[in-house]
Design a protein around this motif. Structure first.
Motif, PDB file in Angstrom:
ATOM      1  N   SER A   1       2.975   1.451 -12.392  1.00 37.72           N
ATOM      2  CA  SER A   1       2.937   0.185 -11.369  1.00 37.72           C
ATOM      3  C   SER A   1       4.066  -0.316 -10.936  1.00 37.72           C
ATOM      4  CB  SER A   1       2.185  -0.729 -11.995  1.00 37.72           C
ATOM      5  OG  SER A   1       0.799  -0.370 -12.490  1.00 37.72           O
ATOM      6  N   SER A   2       4.161  -0.865  -9.780  1.00 34.14           N
ATOM      7  CA  SER A   2       5.259  -1.957  -9.389  1.00 34.14           C
ATOM      8  C   SER A   2       5.665  -2.849 -10.650  1.00 34.14           C
ATOM      9  CB  SER A   2       4.871  -2.784  -8.278  1.00 34.14           C
ATOM     10  OG  SER A   2       4.272  -1.902  -7.166  1.00 34.14           O
ATOM     11  N   SER A   3       7.017  -3.090 -10.883  1.00 38.52           N
ATOM     12  CA  SER A   3       7.290  -3.806 -12.046  1.00 38.52           C
ATOM     13  C   SER A   3       7.331  -5.011 -11.703  1.00 38.52           C
ATOM     14  CB  SER A   3       8.906  -3.547 -12.170  1.00 38.52           C
ATOM     15  OG  SER A   3       9.540  -3.798 -11.118  1.00 38.52           O
ATOM     16  N   ILE A   4       7.116  -5.552 -10.537  1.00 42.09           N
ATOM     17  CA  ILE A   4       6.805  -6.972 -10.301  1.00 42.09           C
ATOM     18  C   ILE A   4       5.644  -7.644 -10.775  1.00 42.09           C
ATOM     19  CG2 ILE A   4       5.985  -6.807  -8.066  1.00 42.09           C
ATOM     20  CD1 ILE A   4       8.469  -9.597  -9.316  1.00 42.09           C
ATOM     21  N   GLU A   5       4.519  -6.475 -10.909  1.00 42.37           N
ATOM     22  CA  GLU A   5       3.047  -6.697 -11.221  1.00 42.37           C
ATOM     23  C   GLU A   5       2.905  -7.081 -12.651  1.00 42.37           C
ATOM     24  OE1 GLU A   5       1.289  -7.012  -8.417  1.00 42.37           O
ATOM     25  OE2 GLU A   5      -0.134  -5.973  -9.617  1.00 42.37           O
ATOM     26  N   PHE A   6       3.812  -6.673 -13.454  1.00 44.12           N
ATOM     27  CA  PHE A   6       3.889  -7.291 -14.814  1.00 44.12           C
ATOM     28  C   PHE A   6       3.861  -8.880 -14.850  1.00 44.12           C
ATOM     29  CE2 PHE A   6       5.761  -8.896 -18.923  1.00 44.12           C
ATOM     30  CZ  PHE A   6       4.629  -8.424 -19.769  1.00 44.12           C
ATOM     31  N   SER A   7       5.037  -9.349 -14.140  1.00 41.02           N
ATOM     32  CA  SER A   7       5.124 -10.734 -13.927  1.00 41.02           C
ATOM     33  C   SER A   7       3.987 -11.436 -13.609  1.00 41.02           C
ATOM     34  CB  SER A   7       6.420 -11.292 -13.181  1.00 41.02           C
ATOM     35  OG  SER A   7       6.244 -10.763 -11.862  1.00 41.02           O
ATOM     36  N   ARG A   8       2.981 -10.868 -12.648  1.00 42.22           N
ATOM     37  CA  ARG A   8       1.638 -11.502 -11.979  1.00 42.22           C
ATOM     38  C   ARG A   8       0.490 -11.470 -12.914  1.00 42.22           C
ATOM     39  NH1 ARG A   8       3.220  -8.808  -6.271  1.00 42.22           N
ATOM     40  NH2 ARG A   8       4.853 -10.344  -5.546  1.00 42.22           N
ATOM     41  N   HIS A   9       0.737 -10.615 -13.956  1.00 42.30           N
ATOM     42  CA  HIS A   9      -0.462 -10.527 -14.954  1.00 42.30           C
ATOM     43  C   HIS A   9      -0.104 -10.403 -16.350  1.00 42.30           C
ATOM     44  CE1 HIS A   9      -3.111  -9.292 -11.571  1.00 42.30           C
ATOM     45  NE2 HIS A   9      -2.094  -8.707 -10.995  1.00 42.30           N
TER      46      HIS A   9
ATOM     47  N   SER B   1      15.418   6.545  -2.200  1.00 43.63           N
ATOM     48  CA  SER B   1      13.851   6.419  -1.644  1.00 43.63           C
ATOM     49  C   SER B   1      13.443   5.002  -1.637  1.00 43.63           C
ATOM     50  CB  SER B   1      12.998   7.160  -2.503  1.00 43.63           C
ATOM     51  OG  SER B   1      13.044   6.875  -3.837  1.00 43.63           O
ATOM     52  N   VAL B   2      14.326   4.005  -1.808  1.00 43.65           N
ATOM     53  CA  VAL B   2      14.037   2.497  -1.196  1.00 43.65           C
ATOM     54  C   VAL B   2      14.934   2.176  -0.433  1.00 43.65           C
ATOM     55  CG1 VAL B   2      13.506   0.274  -2.229  1.00 43.65           C
ATOM     56  CG2 VAL B   2      12.990   2.256  -3.655  1.00 43.65           C
TER      57      VAL B   2
ATOM     58  N   TYR C   1      12.056  -0.294 -10.834  1.00 44.65           N
ATOM     59  CA  TYR C   1      11.110  -0.283  -9.602  1.00 44.65           C
ATOM     60  C   TYR C   1       9.649  -0.397 -10.148  1.00 44.65           C
ATOM     61  CZ  TYR C   1      15.025   1.063  -7.209  1.00 44.65           C
ATOM     62  OH  TYR C   1      16.460   1.167  -6.787  1.00 44.65           O
ATOM     63  N   ALA C   2       9.212   0.693 -11.183  1.00 46.46           N
ATOM     64  CA  ALA C   2       8.176   0.794 -11.696  1.00 46.46           C
ATOM     65  C   ALA C   2       8.047   0.667 -12.947  1.00 46.46           C
ATOM     66  CB  ALA C   2       7.227   1.930 -11.047  1.00 46.46           C
ATOM     67  N   LEU C   3       6.926   0.322 -13.731  1.00 50.57           N
ATOM     68  CA  LEU C   3       6.604   0.473 -15.231  1.00 50.57           C
ATOM     69  C   LEU C   3       5.293   0.982 -15.542  1.00 50.57           C
ATOM     70  CD1 LEU C   3       7.664  -3.167 -15.952  1.00 50.57           C
ATOM     71  CD2 LEU C   3       8.868  -1.188 -16.820  1.00 50.57           C
ATOM     72  N   TRP C   4       5.198   1.592 -16.608  1.00 47.97           N
ATOM     73  CA  TRP C   4       3.841   2.260 -16.993  1.00 47.97           C
ATOM     74  C   TRP C   4       3.023   0.893 -17.630  1.00 47.97           C
ATOM     75  CZ3 TRP C   4       1.301   6.506 -16.150  1.00 47.97           C
ATOM     76  CH2 TRP C   4       2.152   7.556 -15.630  1.00 47.97           C
TER      77      TRP C   4
ATOM     78  N   SER D   1       9.788  -3.696  -4.298  1.00 46.52           N
ATOM     79  CA  SER D   1      10.856  -3.635  -3.231  1.00 46.52           C
ATOM     80  C   SER D   1      10.865  -4.516  -2.218  1.00 46.52           C
ATOM     81  CB  SER D   1      10.804  -2.030  -2.522  1.00 46.52           C
ATOM     82  OG  SER D   1      10.712  -1.349  -3.691  1.00 46.52           O
ATOM     83  N   VAL D   2       9.565  -5.227  -2.070  1.00 44.27           N
ATOM     84  CA  VAL D   2       9.521  -6.480  -1.037  1.00 44.27           C
ATOM     85  C   VAL D   2      10.389  -7.474  -1.674  1.00 44.27           C
ATOM     86  CG1 VAL D   2       8.276  -8.061   0.256  1.00 44.27           C
ATOM     87  CG2 VAL D   2       7.476  -5.568   0.013  1.00 44.27           C
TER      88      VAL D   2
END
Ligand SMILES: C=C(O[C@@H]1C=C(C(=O)O)C=C[C@H]1O)C(=O)O
Length: 275
Positions: free
Chosen positions: A52-60, A80-81, A178-181, A106-107
């Motif tokens: 998943s997008s790494s920023i998602e961890f900070s949101r959950h 590729s970014v 960019y992404a973490l599991w 990336s945003v």
């Protein structure tokens, strides 16, 4: 059943080519998508674990755990970014810029670079799914990620192309993640055994990427449009798959800058499976 999210980008292909052979088919299922749709599926419990997008961890951060040791990252150029612009980035003040609707991390990275690297705090970002040529007729900047970025890079003569992994390295001196599991701890409750087995198989797959890149690339569907050698080079020399100390420092720095700019509410404390 362990439900696993797979991003349909070339950067995940060498992992899943191997996992498809080793994962037990009767107890695992793979759900495909682009990062933004898989992020939403992980959040609502439709899948248990996802790259998943790494920023998602900070949101959950209260709901998720990170599978240790793994990421999609880069130490410098990622290939590729990519941020395509019709004029030098420093000259984009006040512009409305377009960003792919597939991305989350990336945003945020682009926001940080606009402010901290190019000194621009007054640009607005808007999502788009337009083909890149059309998007760049409507705006002076476009962010693409994944396969669409790789494809646009090969035909983008005449526009500026900023590799955000490279720009991040020049800003901070650190790798970028960019992404973490990520694991949804509620939906994955009771599946710890399957997660531990998955973690072992993922590690085996990761360890084979560098030695087997040429063999894997020769069989990969993306070789038809990237080419076998460039695909193997992308996996060997651009994408990094191991979440080591330097990558963790890059991740912490990313969260810190995102929090400073108000892009996330606060810098999260990293929490790892299985605790
Ligand atoms: C390295 C890449 O990073 C991707 C970027 C993501 C994002 O911006 O949210 C999510 C997953 C990664 O696969 C890529 O797009 O190739």
């Amino acid at each position: 059943m362990l439900r696993i999210g797979r991003i349909d980008y070339a950067n995940c292909t060498p992992l899943f080519m191997q996992l498809e052979k080793t994962l037990p088919g009767e107890t695992t299922t793979i759900v495909h998508g682009v990062p933004a749709t898989l992020n939403a599926k992980l959040a609502n419990g439709e899948i248990d674990i996802c790259i998943s997008s790494s920023i998602e961890f900070s949101r959950h951060a209260d709901e998720y755990a990170i599978l240790p040791g793994h990421c999609i990252g880069s130490v410098g150029p990622v290939k590729s970014v990519l941020f395509f612009t019709t004029r030098p980035a420093e000259e984009l003040a006040g512009q409305r810029l377009l960003v792919t609707s597939e991305s989350a991390t990336s945003v945020v990275l682009l926001h940080i670079l606009l402010a901290k690297r190019w000194g621009l705090s007054d640009c607005s970002l808007q999502t788009t799914s337009l083909p890149w040529q059309e998007a760049l007729q409507q705006s002076s900047g476009l962010l693409l990620i994944g396969d669409r970025a790789l494809q646009a890079a090969s035909g983008s003569a005449g526009v500026y192309c900023y590799d955000l992994g490279q720009e991040w390295m020049e800003l901070t001196g650190l790798p970028f993640v960019y992404a973490l599991w990520l694991i949804n701890r509620t939906s994955a409750a009771g599946k710890e055994g399957a997660l531990t087995q998955f973690s072992r198989l993922l590690e085996q797959a990761r360890e084979r990427i560098i030695p087997d890149a040429g063999l894997l690339a020769a069989q990969a569907p993306e070789a038809a449009w990237v080419g076998v050698q460039p695909l193997a080079d992308y996996w060997r020399n651009a994408i990094t798959y191991q979440l080591d100390e330097a990558h963790l420092a890059g991740l912490e720095c990313f969260y810190q800058l995102a929090a400073e700019l108000g892009l996330i509410t606060s810098r999260p404390q990293l929490k790892f499976f299985p605790s």
